[in-house]
Scaffold this motif. Sequence first.
Motif, mmCIF file in Angstrom:
data_model
loop_
_atom_site.group_PDB
_atom_site.id
_atom_site.type_symbol
_atom_site.label_atom_id
_atom_site.label_comp_id
_atom_site.label_asym_id
_atom_site.label_seq_id
_atom_site.Cartn_x
_atom_site.Cartn_y
_atom_site.Cartn_z
ATOM 1 N N VAL A 205 0.857 -1.185 0.000
ATOM 2 C CA VAL A 205 0.000 0.000 0.000
ATOM 3 C C VAL A 205 0.893 1.235 0.000
ATOM 4 N N ILE A 206 0.338 2.329 -0.485
ATOM 5 C CA ILE A 206 1.011 3.626 -0.402
ATOM 6 C C ILE A 206 0.101 4.559 0.381
ATOM 7 N N ASP A 207 0.540 4.913 1.584
ATOM 8 C CA ASP A 207 -0.193 5.850 2.432
ATOM 9 C C ASP A 207 0.423 7.237 2.283
ATOM 10 N N ALA A 208 -0.421 8.237 2.207
ATOM 11 C CA ALA A 208 0.050 9.599 1.969
ATOM 12 C C ALA A 208 -0.406 10.531 3.078
ATOM 13 N N CYS A 209 0.416 11.530 3.327
ATOM 14 C CA CYS A 209 0.057 12.644 4.207
ATOM 15 C C CYS A 209 0.394 13.919 3.454
ATOM 16 N N VAL A 210 -0.637 14.575 2.945
ATOM 17 C CA VAL A 210 -0.446 15.740 2.082
ATOM 18 C C VAL A 210 -0.987 16.980 2.780
ATOM 19 N N ARG A 246 0.414 4.764 -17.324
ATOM 20 C CA ARG A 246 0.916 4.186 -16.075
ATOM 21 C C ARG A 246 1.541 5.252 -15.174
ATOM 22 N N ILE A 247 0.864 6.400 -15.087
ATOM 23 C CA ILE A 247 1.280 7.503 -14.229
ATOM 24 C C ILE A 247 0.120 7.863 -13.316
ATOM 25 N N LEU A 248 0.411 8.092 -12.041
ATOM 26 C CA LEU A 248 -0.610 8.505 -11.090
ATOM 27 C C LEU A 248 -0.750 10.029 -11.141
ATOM 28 N N SER A 249 -1.909 10.492 -11.533
ATOM 29 C CA SER A 249 -2.209 11.922 -11.567
ATOM 30 C C SER A 249 -3.438 12.149 -10.709
ATOM 31 N N PHE A 250 -3.350 13.095 -9.758
ATOM 32 C CA PHE A 250 -4.446 13.231 -8.805
ATOM 33 C C PHE A 250 -4.399 14.574 -8.088
ATOM 34 N N ILE A 251 -5.576 15.018 -7.659
ATOM 35 C CA ILE A 251 -5.717 16.131 -6.721
ATOM 36 C C ILE A 251 -5.966 15.493 -5.353
ATOM 37 N N PRO A 252 -5.018 15.565 -4.436
ATOM 38 C CA PRO A 252 -5.105 14.764 -3.208
ATOM 39 C C PRO A 252 -6.076 15.346 -2.194
ATOM 40 N N PRO A 253 -6.623 14.491 -1.335
ATOM 41 C CA PRO A 253 -7.341 14.995 -0.158
ATOM 42 C C PRO A 253 -6.377 15.730 0.758
ATOM 43 N N ASP A 254 -6.925 16.468 1.681
ATOM 44 C CA ASP A 254 -6.110 17.190 2.654
ATOM 45 C C ASP A 254 -5.876 16.307 3.864
ATOM 46 N N GLY A 255 -4.617 15.998 4.144
ATOM 47 C CA GLY A 255 -4.306 15.188 5.311
ATOM 48 C C GLY A 255 -3.908 13.766 4.943
ATOM 49 N N ASN A 256 -4.265 12.824 5.800
ATOM 50 C CA ASN A 256 -3.867 11.426 5.631
ATOM 51 C C ASN A 256 -4.890 10.663 4.795
ATOM 52 N N PHE A 257 -4.412 9.832 3.893
ATOM 53 C CA PHE A 257 -5.283 8.968 3.103
ATOM 54 C C PHE A 257 -4.443 7.865 2.468
ATOM 55 N N ARG A 258 -5.113 6.816 2.017
ATOM 56 C CA ARG A 258 -4.444 5.715 1.313
ATOM 57 C C ARG A 258 -4.570 5.944 -0.185
ATOM 58 N N LEU A 259 -3.449 6.161 -0.840
ATOM 59 C CA LEU A 259 -3.455 6.474 -2.266
ATOM 60 C C LEU A 259 -3.788 5.254 -3.104
ATOM 61 N N LEU A 260 -3.163 4.121 -2.818
ATOM 62 C CA LEU A 260 -3.461 2.899 -3.564
ATOM 63 C C LEU A 260 -2.957 1.684 -2.810
ATOM 64 N N SER A 261 -3.488 0.557 -3.190
ATOM 65 C CA SER A 261 -2.984 -0.736 -2.726
ATOM 66 C C SER A 261 -2.714 -1.592 -3.956
ATOM 67 N N TYR A 262 -1.798 -2.530 -3.840
ATOM 68 C CA TYR A 262 -1.401 -3.305 -5.017
ATOM 69 C C TYR A 262 -0.879 -4.669 -4.605
ATOM 70 N N HIS A 263 -0.693 -5.496 -5.618
ATOM 71 C CA HIS A 263 -0.179 -6.852 -5.425
ATOM 72 C C HIS A 263 0.868 -7.115 -6.495
ATOM 73 N N VAL A 264 1.968 -7.738 -6.110
ATOM 74 C CA VAL A 264 2.988 -8.175 -7.067
ATOM 75 C C VAL A 264 3.014 -9.688 -7.038
ATOM 76 N N SER A 265 2.695 -10.308 -8.165
ATOM 77 C CA SER A 265 2.568 -11.759 -8.219
ATOM 78 C C SER A 265 3.919 -12.445 -8.074
ATOM 79 N N ALA A 266 3.867 -13.761 -7.864
ATOM 80 C CA ALA A 266 5.089 -14.522 -7.642
ATOM 81 C C ALA A 266 6.029 -14.451 -8.840
#
Length: 273
Positions: A205-210, A246-266
């Motif tokens: 996961v990628i957690d952000a504090c903006v 394959r670029i993340l472009s976003f207007i972020p919320p104010d404060g803490n939030f989870r930007l994305l979660s992901y999985h990398v296969s075997a």
Amino acid sequence: MIHSLFLINSSGDIFLEKHWKSVVSRSVCDYFFEAQERATEAENVPPVIPTPHHYLLSVYRHKIFFVAVIQTEVPPLFVIEFLHRVVDTFQDYFGVCSEPVIKDNVVVVYEVLEEMLDNGFPLATESNILKELIKPPTILRTVVNTITGSTNVGDQLPTGQLSVVPWRRTGVKYTNNEAYFDVIEEIDAIIDKSGSTITAEIQGVIDACVKLTGMPDLTLSFMNPRLLDDVSFHPCVRFKRWESERILSFIPPDGNFRLLSYHVSAQKCCLGM
């Protein structure tokens, strides 16, 4: 869509219930208790339980079952995601999400749930917006409310609620502008006695504090985004640009939030190593 919500502790006691469309009897939870008895552990209770007239959808977090009652078929992941949002909101408001804390702040809990759903449909699920609608409890605010008989409900409609970016309020100002991104990964691997990796996979996961002034538009890129599978984004992410570039472009919320979660296969994980 969601008629009722029941909070059940690990002992099987219903300690809180909230109804939106119509009052659903507690007896509907008997089907849940039967499934709970058949399960060897709390985590093994089926997330979707059909009954003659309802469907019970549940998540288990912090030793509490959050059970939603619906009468018609809806995408189950939609309801389950909403239940996770409820848990995350409680944790953001009170610091921890536990039975004693919920009972101590039961008034705020009901106020927050009333704003999160409108006639059974999700309305405001972003923490930033909810905190403008319902002020988080503090010792001073609790004392004032007790003396004056007032509530934590805000006086004005949040500025971001009617905008195209409802997850961010307008007029945000900071003296020091800063943004932090934490990449948190869990690796499951099998390694032989010689130290070679047989198989491995990653849940991350990628957690952000903006904390940025105004309405910032951010871009985040990865060295090798093709490694990421089963990516789940925050609503602020422009999905079309991710699909094409394959670029993340976003207007972020104010404060803490989870930007994305992901999985990398075997297979990809071994290639990356």
